[in-house]
Design an enzyme around this catalytic site. Structure first.
Site, PDB file in Angstrom:
ATOM      1  N   ASP A 148     181.792  68.424  67.656  1.00  0.00           N
ATOM      2  CA  ASP A 148     180.594  68.598  68.647  1.00  0.00           C
ATOM      3  C   ASP A 148     180.466  69.807  68.652  1.00  0.00           C
ATOM      4  OD1 ASP A 148     182.556  69.149  70.669  1.00  0.00           O
ATOM      5  OD2 ASP A 148     182.804  67.017  70.858  1.00  0.00           O
ATOM      6  N   LYS A 170     177.608  65.623  72.004  1.00  0.00           N
ATOM      7  CA  LYS A 170     177.199  64.866  73.097  1.00  0.00           C
ATOM      8  C   LYS A 170     176.505  66.281  74.187  1.00  0.00           C
ATOM      9  CE  LYS A 170     180.805  61.452  73.798  1.00  0.00           C
ATOM     10  NZ  LYS A 170     182.039  61.738  74.153  1.00  0.00           N
ATOM     11  N   MET A 281     182.802  71.142  83.648  1.00  0.00           N
ATOM     12  CA  MET A 281     181.399  69.971  83.773  1.00  0.00           C
ATOM     13  C   MET A 281     181.119  69.893  85.206  1.00  0.00           C
ATOM     14  SD  MET A 281     183.107  66.833  81.259  1.00  0.00           S
ATOM     15  CE  MET A 281     184.767  66.931  81.979  1.00  0.00           C
TER      16      MET A 281
HETATM   17  N1  SAH Z   1     188.749  70.178  76.282  1.00  0.00           N
HETATM   18  C1  SAH Z   1     187.862  71.237  76.894  1.00  0.00           C
HETATM   19  C2  SAH Z   1     186.879  70.611  77.994  1.00  0.00           C
HETATM   20  C3  SAH Z   1     186.020  69.594  77.623  1.00  0.00           C
HETATM   21  S1  SAH Z   1     184.982  69.088  79.020  1.00  0.00           S
HETATM   22  C4  SAH Z   1     188.623  72.249  77.191  1.00  0.00           C
HETATM   23  O1  SAH Z   1     189.899  72.410  77.036  1.00  0.00           O
HETATM   24  O2  SAH Z   1     188.097  73.325  77.254  1.00  0.00           O
HETATM   25  C5  SAH Z   1     183.754  70.213  78.678  1.00  0.00           C
HETATM   26  C6  SAH Z   1     183.432  71.205  79.490  1.00  0.00           C
HETATM   27  O3  SAH Z   1     184.162  72.485  79.296  1.00  0.00           O
HETATM   28  C7  SAH Z   1     182.091  72.060  79.555  1.00  0.00           C
HETATM   29  O4  SAH Z   1     181.254  71.210  80.291  1.00  0.00           O
HETATM   30  C8  SAH Z   1     182.364  73.230  80.351  1.00  0.00           C
HETATM   31  O5  SAH Z   1     182.559  72.958  81.679  1.00  0.00           O
HETATM   32  C9  SAH Z   1     183.806  73.700  79.710  1.00  0.00           C
HETATM   33  N2  SAH Z   1     183.591  74.527  78.574  1.00  0.00           N
HETATM   34  C10 SAH Z   1     183.765  74.317  77.215  1.00  0.00           C
HETATM   35  N3  SAH Z   1     183.633  75.508  76.464  1.00  0.00           N
HETATM   36  C11 SAH Z   1     182.752  76.159  77.268  1.00  0.00           C
HETATM   37  C12 SAH Z   1     182.407  77.723  77.057  1.00  0.00           C
HETATM   38  N4  SAH Z   1     182.461  78.162  75.878  1.00  0.00           N
HETATM   39  N5  SAH Z   1     181.589  78.190  78.105  1.00  0.00           N
HETATM   40  C13 SAH Z   1     181.652  77.510  79.156  1.00  0.00           C
HETATM   41  N6  SAH Z   1     181.976  76.386  79.453  1.00  0.00           N
HETATM   42  C14 SAH Z   1     182.785  75.729  78.359  1.00  0.00           C
END
Ligand code: SAH
Length: 367
Positions: A148, A170, A281
């Site tokens: 994704d 998504k 999120m």
């Molecule tokens: N497993 C992921 C999180 C998944 S939930 C982790 O450990 O990072 C998805 C959320 O992660 C997004 O809605 C946002 O809040 C955050 N996120 C992931 N990558 C990001 C990025 N490059 N910049 C800002 N927020 C990010």
């Protein structure tokens, strides 16, 4: 040439030149196996590409999508050594014929039907150089990649050469491929004998539904491994110069999902615990969270940073406070993906890229 048991046959064919014939998808594993064994590999994807000159210096020709009769070997690959008779309707017959004339050994393989597996990879916050070495290795060995847009997807064609790339992304509020369908696809592709890589943003076990995917594989009897990744919960604040802990300032940090509003009990516990609150999120439920935390006793002056699109050229940090966060986020039109950081550590931020932030709130950083 030697072979040994394992998920893939190990070949020792240093010095051999091998011609591998077959469509890209079907021949990928064979190419990899012979290359790993030290062979010089020549490829043709379609019978029309065959020319006898391609056989110069070749000691073995392997037709990957031709008909097979024997096997299976330990990895599920079916191999039949040709006995010289041509197979009716075989579009690779001219190749086999030319091999016979030149006394070049030929063999036929079918893509494996068993031996598939799944690797869940944490892809980090979206840039290739924040992938781990282990993640890169698994991608190189992938036959299929389900990805994704939170992970490092832009360079996938190079990271996973020849793999089938499937976008199961998504966007907030839209679910092009449901979680159930992602898991079904993952299982189906593994059942076909493929090494399936599920590439996720950040770490697979931080709000990534990685646990569910592991359980599905296990229930279906498919071997599964995971490769941890750099989670945005720590890395995205860091991209804005914000350490989630700081000696004497915050000795705890709590990572929460803003997917659904917290309960009153959770809000109270969070406010009591102190330390830094990191919200993933969290844009959609920012009003409930900020008002809830204030109800639970946090001061409206507690600093808040909203870090959008971390590590991308569009990275932007909006610095505000608990009382003004909703207005600030609205005026700045903050959107997902963003990490919201609440707590005194925000004063450490070093990212003044947003001019709006300066208009809304004077910079809070001392140095
Ligand atoms: N497993 C992921 C999180 C998944 S939930 C982790 O450990 O990072 C998805 C959320 O992660 C997004 O809605 C946002 O809040 C955050 N996120 C992931 N990558 C990001 C990025 N490059 N910049 C800002 N927020 C990010």
């Amino acid at each position: 040439m030697t072979t040994s048991a394992g998920t893939e046959l190990t070949l020792d064919c240093a010095g051999l030149t091998v011609l591998i014939a077959g469509t890209t998808a079907a021949a990928r594993r064979t190419v990899r196996r012979y290359s790993a064994g030290g062979a010089t590999v020549r490829r043709i994807a379609a019978p029309e590409q065959f020319h006898p000159r391609l056989l110069d210096a070749v000691s073995l020709a392997v037709v990957v999508d031709g008909p097979s009769t024997d096997g299976p070997f330990t990895d599920g690959t079916l191999i039949r050594h040709d006995d010289g008779g041509s197979v009716s309707g075989d579009s690779w017959a001219p190749l086999r014929e030319a091999c016979r004339e030149r006394r070049i050994l030929t063999s036929s393989e079918e893509p494996a039907a068993v031996g598939g597996r799944v690797t869940l990879i944490g892809g980090g916050p979206g840039v290739e150089d924040l992938l781990t070495v282990r993640a890169k290795q698994a991608l190189r060995e992938a036959d299929v990649v389900l990805y994704d847009r939170l992970g490092p997807y832009r360079t996938l064609a190079q990271l996973a050469p020849g793999a089938e790339l499937i976008d199961v992304g998504k966007t907030p509020g839209h679910h092009p491929v449901s979680q159930t369908d992602i898991e079904k696809l993952m299982v189906a592709k593994a059942r076909e004998g493929h090494h399936v890589v599920r590439l996720k943003g950040g770490d697979p076990f931080v709000f990534g539904r990685g646990g569910e995917e592991v359980n599905t594989c296990t229930a279906e009897g498919i071997p599964v491994t995971t490769v941890p990744g750099i989670s945005s919960s720590i890395a995205v604040p860091a991209a804005a110069g914000i350490p989630v802990t700081y000696r004497g300032v915050a000795h705890a940090f709590t990572v929460i999902s803003g997917h659904q509003p917290l309960t009153e009990q959770e809000l109270e516990a969070l406010a009591k615990l102190g330390g830094t609150i990191v919200v993933l999120m969290g844009i959609g439920t920012l009003p409930q969270l900020t008002s809830g935390l204030r109800r639970a006793g946090l001061a409206s002056t507690v600093p808040v940073a909203i870090v959008e699109k971390g590590y991308s050229p569009e990275q932007r940090t909006t610095v505000t406070n608990l009382g003004e966060a909703v207005t600030a986020a609205g005026l700045a039109r903050c959107t997902s993906p963003a990490v919201v950081v609440i707590g005194e550590v925000v004063r450490q931020h070093r990212d003044f890229s947003s001019t709006l932030e300066q208009v809304l709130t004077p910079p809070m950083v001392a140095s």
